[in-house]
Design a protein around this motif. Structure first.
Motif, PDB file in Angstrom:
ATOM      1  N   TYR A  47      -9.095 -12.269  38.417  1.00 22.00           N
ATOM      2  CA  TYR A  47      -9.356 -13.637  37.963  1.00 22.00           C
ATOM      3  C   TYR A  47      -9.349 -13.731  36.438  1.00 22.00           C
ATOM      4  CZ  TYR A  47     -12.039 -17.878  36.934  1.00 22.00           C
ATOM      5  OH  TYR A  47     -12.462 -19.075  36.425  1.00 22.00           O
ATOM      6  N   THR A  48      -9.969 -12.762  35.767  1.00 19.03           N
ATOM      7  CA  THR A  48     -10.087 -12.804  34.320  1.00 19.03           C
ATOM      8  C   THR A  48      -8.725 -12.756  33.647  1.00 19.03           C
ATOM      9  OG1 THR A  48     -12.268 -11.737  34.441  1.00 19.03           O
ATOM     10  CG2 THR A  48     -11.157 -11.682  32.319  1.00 19.03           C
ATOM     11  N   ARG A  50      -6.153 -14.243  34.776  1.00 18.63           N
ATOM     12  CA  ARG A  50      -5.458 -15.465  35.195  1.00 18.63           C
ATOM     13  C   ARG A  50      -4.469 -15.229  36.336  1.00 18.63           C
ATOM     14  NH1 ARG A  50      -4.658 -19.087  29.686  1.00 18.63           N
ATOM     15  NH2 ARG A  50      -6.715 -18.631  28.814  1.00 18.63           N
ATOM     16  N   SER A  75       1.036  -9.455  34.287  1.00 16.92           N
ATOM     17  CA  SER A  75       0.084 -10.322  33.595  1.00 16.92           C
ATOM     18  C   SER A  75       0.803 -11.093  32.493  1.00 16.92           C
ATOM     19  CB  SER A  75      -1.051  -9.484  32.990  1.00 16.92           C
ATOM     20  OG  SER A  75      -0.601  -8.822  31.818  1.00 16.92           O
ATOM     21  N   ASP A  76       0.049 -11.834  31.710  1.00 17.04           N
ATOM     22  CA  ASP A  76       0.621 -12.573  30.583  1.00 17.04           C
ATOM     23  C   ASP A  76       0.923 -11.670  29.392  1.00 17.04           C
ATOM     24  OD1 ASP A  76       0.434 -14.956  31.974  1.00 17.04           O
ATOM     25  OD2 ASP A  76      -1.542 -15.463  31.142  1.00 17.04           O
ATOM     26  N   THR A 211     -14.830 -17.761  31.041  1.00 17.60           N
ATOM     27  CA  THR A 211     -14.292 -19.113  30.939  1.00 17.60           C
ATOM     28  C   THR A 211     -12.916 -19.143  30.264  1.00 17.60           C
ATOM     29  OG1 THR A 211     -15.589 -19.396  28.896  1.00 17.60           O
ATOM     30  CG2 THR A 211     -16.551 -20.224  30.934  1.00 17.60           C
ATOM     31  N   THR A 212     -12.728 -18.329  29.239  1.00 13.43           N
ATOM     32  CA  THR A 212     -11.424 -18.313  28.570  1.00 13.43           C
ATOM     33  C   THR A 212     -10.385 -17.556  29.388  1.00 13.43           C
ATOM     34  OG1 THR A 212     -11.862 -16.253  27.352  1.00 13.43           O
ATOM     35  CG2 THR A 212     -12.555 -18.327  26.325  1.00 13.43           C
ATOM     36  N   ARG A 213     -10.852 -16.608  30.183  1.00  6.81           N
ATOM     37  CA  ARG A 213      -9.987 -15.738  30.985  1.00  6.81           C
ATOM     38  C   ARG A 213      -8.964 -15.039  30.090  1.00  6.81           C
ATOM     39  NH1 ARG A 213      -8.233 -19.215  36.145  1.00  6.81           N
ATOM     40  NH2 ARG A 213      -7.554 -17.174  36.918  1.00  6.81           N
ATOM     41  N   LEU A 214      -9.486 -14.525  28.993  1.00  6.58           N
ATOM     42  CA  LEU A 214      -8.684 -13.791  28.023  1.00  6.58           C
ATOM     43  C   LEU A 214      -9.458 -12.569  27.543  1.00  6.58           C
ATOM     44  CD1 LEU A 214      -7.322 -16.702  25.797  1.00  6.58           C
ATOM     45  CD2 LEU A 214      -5.948 -15.243  27.316  1.00  6.58           C
TER      46      LEU A 214
END
Length: 244
Positions: A47-48, A50, A75-76, A211-214
């Protein structure tokens, strides 16, 4: 290829945040082809970053059949892939006990050798059959703990377990203090008694990951937490490269 697990006997010590940030550091700071394997049924690491598990696939079934490739997602971030967790992992413990394949996880990690330089496991807490599989499989255990008597006791229990049940075949163990608040006398005293151990501060930048998931190095690269995490990755990489 080298593998490490972020593992703790107790929950609530910042384990997943540490796993995500170490995986991101491996991929970006060291340019290692990195796989973050989320073994915790809560899927917080997935989840973290994204991502989400595919509803058409089963992580437990993939492990049982030795077929992980379909479970892996990009991932990103360049060089960083994720093997997502899903609810099927709730039955993984039972499956491992019934299969009587003590080195299944080790075999699966070995199968990733050609595709990755670093495999990082985010493990559920507790001394379980899955934990024993992890201990047999990885080169390094990164063990987050709070600077408190109960966390120190849990760490001692882990070391005792490794000595009793994995004698002669134990991974290198790297304990790390997490959520360190130097305003607290107990934290200061505990850290002073073990100055050789890395420490990660209690920080809003780490809490914000939910919350930022970054990763912290992306959202707050100049923060004290980012500096501490970068330093920890240097220690981890050094430990891995020193292995025979």
């Amino acid at each position: 290829m080298r593998s490490l697990a972020v593992f703790s006997v107790k929950g609530g010590v910042g384990k997943t945040a540490l796993a995500v940030n170490l995986a991101h550091a491996a991929a970006t700071l060291s340019a290692r082809r990195t796989l973050l394997w989320d073994l915790d049924t809560q899927g917080a690491a997935t989840y973290t970053l994204r991502l989400a598990a595919s509803p058409r696939l089963s992580a437990r079934k993939g492990i049982a059949e030795g077929e992980l490739s379909t479970l892996i997602q990009a991932s990103d971030f360049p060089n960083l892939d994720v093997l997502a967790a899903d609810k099927s992992l709730r039955q993984l413990e039972k499956q491992l006990v019934e299969s009587d394949k003590a080195k299944l996880l080790k075999k699966l990690i070995k199968s990733l050798d050609k595709d990755y330089d670093r495999v990082i496991l985010d493990c559920p807490p507790g001394l379980t059959e899955l934990a024993d599989q992890v201990f047999r499989a990885v080169d390094l255990l990164v063990v987050p703990m709070l600077p408190s008597p109960l966390s120190m006791r849990a760490f001692d229990q882990l070391i005792d377990h490794l000595a009793r049940h994995h004698k002669g075949n134990t991974p290198v163990v790297l304990p790390v203090f997490t959520m360190v608040d130097r305003r607290k006398a107990l934290h200061r005293v505990t850290i002073a008694a073990a100055l050789d151990r890395p420490s990660i501060p209690y920080a809003a930048a780490i809490e914000a990951m939910a919350t930022t998931r970054l990763p912290v190095l992306v959202k707050a690269p100049k923060s004290p937490a980012a500096k501490a995490l970068s330093s920890l990755w240097t220690d981890v990489e050094r430990a891995l490269t020193r292995l025979p």
